[in-house]
Design an enzyme around this catalytic site. Structure first.
Site, PDB file in Angstrom:
ATOM      1  CB  CYS A   8      -0.978  -0.012   1.166  1.00  0.00           C
ATOM      2  SG  CYS A   8      -0.205   0.037   2.805  1.00  0.00           S
ATOM      3  CG  ASN A  11       4.383  -1.758   5.037  1.00  0.00           C
ATOM      4  OD1 ASN A  11       5.512  -2.085   5.399  1.00  0.00           O
ATOM      5  ND2 ASN A  11       3.414  -2.619   5.007  1.00  0.00           N
ATOM      6  CB  CYS A  13      -3.513   1.662   7.205  1.00  0.00           C
ATOM      7  SG  CYS A  13      -3.239   3.112   8.238  1.00  0.00           S
ATOM      8  NE  ARG A  14      -4.473   1.602   1.920  1.00  0.00           N
ATOM      9  CZ  ARG A  14      -4.285   2.309   0.831  1.00  0.00           C
ATOM     10  NH1 ARG A  14      -5.168   2.238  -0.151  1.00  0.00           N
ATOM     11  NH2 ARG A  14      -3.231   3.094   0.704  1.00  0.00           N
ATOM     12  CB  SER A  15       0.256  -3.491   2.768  1.00  0.00           C
ATOM     13  OG  SER A  15       1.119  -2.562   3.363  1.00  0.00           O
ATOM     14  CG  ASP A 125      -5.173   5.918   2.634  1.00  0.00           C
ATOM     15  OD1 ASP A 125      -5.183   5.566   3.832  1.00  0.00           O
ATOM     16  OD2 ASP A 125      -4.295   6.622   2.134  1.00  0.00           O
TER      17      ASP A 125
END
Ligand code: 4NP
Length: 160
Positions: A8, A11, A13-15, A125
């Site tokens: 993401c 690196n 939050c999402r990934s 995001d």
């Protein structure tokens, strides 16, 4: 061994959420010895940091302990990993820019490709939003993670 890298922007939050959710699915199926799984960001602003505390709290509520440290994507990742799974189209563009000759473009795939029941193409995001955004990301990466694992198993069964 099969390498899966989730990418993401930051690196944090999402990934890392996708990494944690996917690791849990792989362990559930007893396949942990067959995979190496990591995550990275297209920027280095948060290098060395734990995932965002809002994401860690929401993940913990689901029994997921997110402890990987943020790191930027590096050129070696393109060779090392078999699947480079990005969260949104901007990530896709940024990752592909680094692969100027397009040698690795088949490896770079949108996470939501593996969640065909969802109408969303991107994992949004959550960084600048509220708590619900973090729960939504976890829902999305958990269900797309199932689809990704199923797809990899099918490919491997075909000997690809
Ligand atoms: P991520 O979220 O890409 O899901 O880790 C973000 C983290 C940090 C920033 C933006 C998005 N940032 O602008 O620092």
């Amino acid at each position: 061994m099969i390498g899966v890298l989730f990418v993401c922007l930051g690196n944090i939050c999402r990934s890392p959420a996708a990494e944690g959710a996917f690791k849990r699915l792989v362990e559930r199926d007893g396949l942990q010895d067959k995979f190496f799984i990591d995550s990275a960001g297209t920027i280095d602003r948060h290098q060395g940091e734990l995932p965002d505390s809002r994401m860690r709290t929401r993940a913990k509520e689901r029994g997921l302990n997110l402890s990987s440290r943020s790191r930027p994507l590096v050129d070696e990742d393109f060779d090392k990993f078999d699947y480079i799974i990005v969260m949104d189209k901007a990530n896709h563009r940024d990752v592909c820019k680094r692969d100027a000759k397009g040698h690795y473009k088949e490896k770079v795939r949108l996470m939501m490709e593996f969640a065909p029941d969802s109408s969303l193409q991107e994992v949004p995001d959550p960084y600048f939003g509220g708590i619900e955004g973090f729960n939504q990301v976890l829902d999305m990466v958990e269900s797309a993670g199932e689809g990704l694992l199923k797809s990899i198993k099918q490919q491997k069964a075909l000997g690809i």
